[in-house]
Design a protein around this motif. Structure first.
Motif, short mmCIF file in Angstrom:
data_model
loop_
_atom_site.label_atom_id
_atom_site.label_comp_id
_atom_site.label_asym_id
_atom_site.label_seq_id
_atom_site.Cartn_x
_atom_site.Cartn_y
_atom_site.Cartn_z
N ILE A 216 0.84 -1.20 0.00
CA ILE A 216 0.00 0.00 0.00
C ILE A 216 0.87 1.25 0.00
O ILE A 216 0.60 2.22 -0.72
CB ILE A 216 -0.94 -0.01 1.22
N THR A 220 1.05 4.21 -2.87
CA THR A 220 0.78 5.62 -2.55
C THR A 220 1.94 6.51 -2.96
O THR A 220 1.74 7.56 -3.58
CB THR A 220 0.52 5.77 -1.04
N ASN A 604 -6.29 6.02 -1.05
CA ASN A 604 -5.94 5.62 0.31
C ASN A 604 -6.14 6.77 1.30
O ASN A 604 -5.39 6.92 2.27
CB ASN A 604 -4.49 5.13 0.38
#
Length: 636
Positions: A216, A220, A604
């Protein structure tokens, strides 16, 4: 030594904000720098969180190091590493050696927790020659020579696995020996692994993590930056600590993503606002004329030898931001600030474009040739911009590439509503034969033709990519008999005299390189009594402040245009012979908010730039532009 790195440090030290490099940390670096040779490339590793204030210092000793006395001078140091380092450098000088063939240059990084009394043990990083280093065996031999101590079979096996598992386009750029650290490990810097494949590579080489947090994080970070370089330590295992070096190709003045990236780090608690500002303020240049008293003596002597043709400059730049990941431990952010010295050839920088000649008509001919070349270059610049941007414009903006939109009614299609507003303002009637000058992909022409019966439109654009897309969209709308798309320059229209009822420009007039010529062409193709309509972005009237001029220049550079003032356009239109020329400021009814929204998306839980935004987003403070319209008539 007569000169040292401390002399170079003096030139840039005043630009180091104490929030980023405290006076105590700077004193440690200054003490070290007195014992280092003057290097043309160096940098600071700065912790960005509020809790950490340590700063490490790095120098690039370059490929000339083996011929210097630095290693020899330190071979009697109380740190035994320097004798081994001297031997390493001597081998590097041998043109037939493995080291000479495979190493481009060398970095030393010093961990400075306290003021050193002499040059301490560094971490050593080798910049590898990518044309040479291609096999695990070669890398292993360099590693053994660099470490200068027996290595385990497990380390050798892991290193080979790291090389053999690389994706096809990935490369190991740097090999590091962390000699000042307690663990006997090798650090690898790997470039070119796609973000979506990075976790797979780590798993293949034996790195372990029970969470999906790294995946993740990488996803990002990749939204903010151009490249993410993976760093990790290899020993008898693949160590859990992962570094993600985040690079942007341009500096903050020309790249707004630095601001957005650091905003993200501040939001995550990885960077303080004060350190963010200090990082962004770092880039710049210093010249001898500004710092006569601080200029290093060795450079002053060189300047006397080279004479007035040599320009001596110190530069400062953000190298990259590193995010350190270790499962179960809070993330850490580090800023790497580089500085260096370069010589520039003044003659090459100031060479005149125009040859001087004693013959007036020859001079005029040379100017004409130069102007023609500039026009051709600008046309190609505009064409290239739209050919490259066409897919992104379609994806993020749509079929109408305009920034000024009617946004009063949130339930409508802003682009279609704006196009039909312009059609009404232009006075388009059923049966009109119209020229859409600078048509894009024909979004406005399609909306207008669908709304008003009997309208026929000739549409022209410089971009082949736009024209091809426009033809497909026209075909899909079943309007091929009413809209014809052409590739061409609207300064040289491929149409007969006095054929159109109306010519309109919707945010395209800024691409004119010659208004006199453009409006003469428009006048030529309009029927007597025909009309001209322009809705566009205009610059405020001069004089503009320095910052306004700079922001307008950057705006024009980003969009490959030349934003005119309203008065300039009105003057040219009237001068051609148009009458009933009227204009209006549309700032109160048009907004760029929807257009700006195409540059930002949320992932996110954080805002980041879209692909379109990465090219176009800028944080302007006082951009001197407004939306306006012009209407004029050709005499009957």
């Amino acid at each position: 030594m007569n000169s040292s790195m401390a002399d170079y440090l003096k030139v840039v030290a005043s630009h180091l904000h104490p929030e980023l490099v405290s006076p105590l940390a700077l004193s440690h670096i200054q003490a070290l720098a007195q014992n280092l040779p003057p290097c043309s490339l160096a940098g600071f590793e700065c912790r960005l969180s509020a809790e950490q204030s340590n700063v490490d210092f790095q120098v690039n000793l370059g490929s000339w190091l083996p011929h210097a006395e630095f290693a020899t001078n330190l071979s009697n140091s109380s740190y035994p590493i320097w004798k081994a380092f001297q031997d390493f450098c001597q081998e590097w000088t041998d043109p037939t050696s493995l080291l000479h063939r495979n190493i481009d240059n060398l970095w030393l990084e010093f961990d400075l927790d306290e003021q050193p009394s002499e040059v301490p043990t560094p971490c050593v990083f080798l910049a590898l020659n990518q044309k040479i280093v291609s096999e695990a065996q070669e890398l292993m031999q360099i590693t053994l020579r660099l470490l200068n101590y027996p290595t385990s079979l497990l380390l050798e096996s892991n290193l080979r696995l790291c090389v053999d598992s690389l994706p096809s386009d990935a490369i190991i750029t740097h090999l590091g020996a962390m000699l000042s650290r307690p663990n006997k490990v090798v650090r690898l810097n790997v470039k070119g692994i796609p973000p979506e494949n990075l976790l797979d590579y780590l798993m293949q080489i034996g790195w372990k993590d029970q969470t999906n947090e790294l995946s993740i994080l990488v996803s990002t970070l990749s939204e903010f930056v151009d490249n993410v370089v993976l760093t990790f330590d290899v020993g008898e295992t693949i160590h859990p600590r992962i570094g993600l070096e985040c690079f942007l190709e341009k500096q903050p003045r020309f790249e707004p993503r630095w601001q957005l990236f650091l905003d993200y780090l501040v939001e995550r608690g990885l960077c303080t606002a004060a350190k963010q500002n200090a990082v962004l303020d770092w880039p710049g240049f210093s010249q001898k004329a500004e710092l006569q008293d601080l200029w290093p003596m060795n450079l002053t002597w060189s300047h006397r030898l080279l004479g007035s043709n040599a320009l001596s400059i110190f530069w400062r730049a953000i190298s990259f931001i590193k995010i350190v990941y270790h499962s179960g431990i809070p993330l850490e952010a580090k800023g790497y600030l580089a500085f260096g010295h370069n010589w520039f050839n003044v003659s090459a920088l100031t060479q005149s474009k125009l040859q001087k000649t004693e013959v007036t008509n020859q001079t005029s001919w040379l100017k004409s040739e130069e102007n023609g070349a500039e026009v051709s270059q600008y046309i190609e610049q505009v064409r290239s911009y739209y050919d490259r941007m066409n897919p992104l414009i379609l994806k993020y903006v749509g079929k109408t590439y305009q920034s000024g939109l009617l946004t009063n009614n949130s339930n409508t299609d802003f682009y279609r509503e704006t196009n039909l507003y312009c059609a009404a303002q232009a006075g388009i009637q059923s049966g009109y034969y119209i020229l859409d000058a600078g048509c894009g992909v024909c979004g406005p022409s399609i909306d207008i033709t669908q709304q008003i019966e009997g309208v026929r439109i000739e549409a022209i654009t410089l971009s082949v990519a736009q024209a091809n897309t426009a033809k497909k969209l026209v075909q899909q709308a079943r309007l091929a008999e009413r809209i014809q798309v052409h590739v061409g320059d609207f300064h040289n229209l491929p149409f007969a005299n006095e054929v159109f009822n109306l010519v309109f420009f919707l945010e395209s007039i800024g691409y004119s390189y010659d208004y006199q010529r453009l409006f003469a062409e428009v006048y030529r193709v309009l029927r007597p009594g025909g009309s001209l309509y322009i809705k566009d972005v205009f610059s405020k009237e001069f004089p503009l402040s320095n910052q306004e001029q700079q922001e307008l220049a950057e705006f024009d550079r980003v969009y490959a245009q030349k934003t005119p003032s309203l008065s300039k356009v009105l003057e040219k239109i009237s001068g051609i012979g148009f009458e009933k020329v009227i204009s209006r400021d549309l700032s109160e009814i048009l907004s760029a908010q929807e257009f700006n929204n195409a540059m930002i998306e949320f992932k996110n839980g954080f805002s980041c730039l879209t692909e379109f935004g990465k090219f176009h987003y800028r944080q302007f403070q006082c951009l001197p532009i407004f939306f306006g319209e012009i209407k004029a008539y050709k005499p009957s």
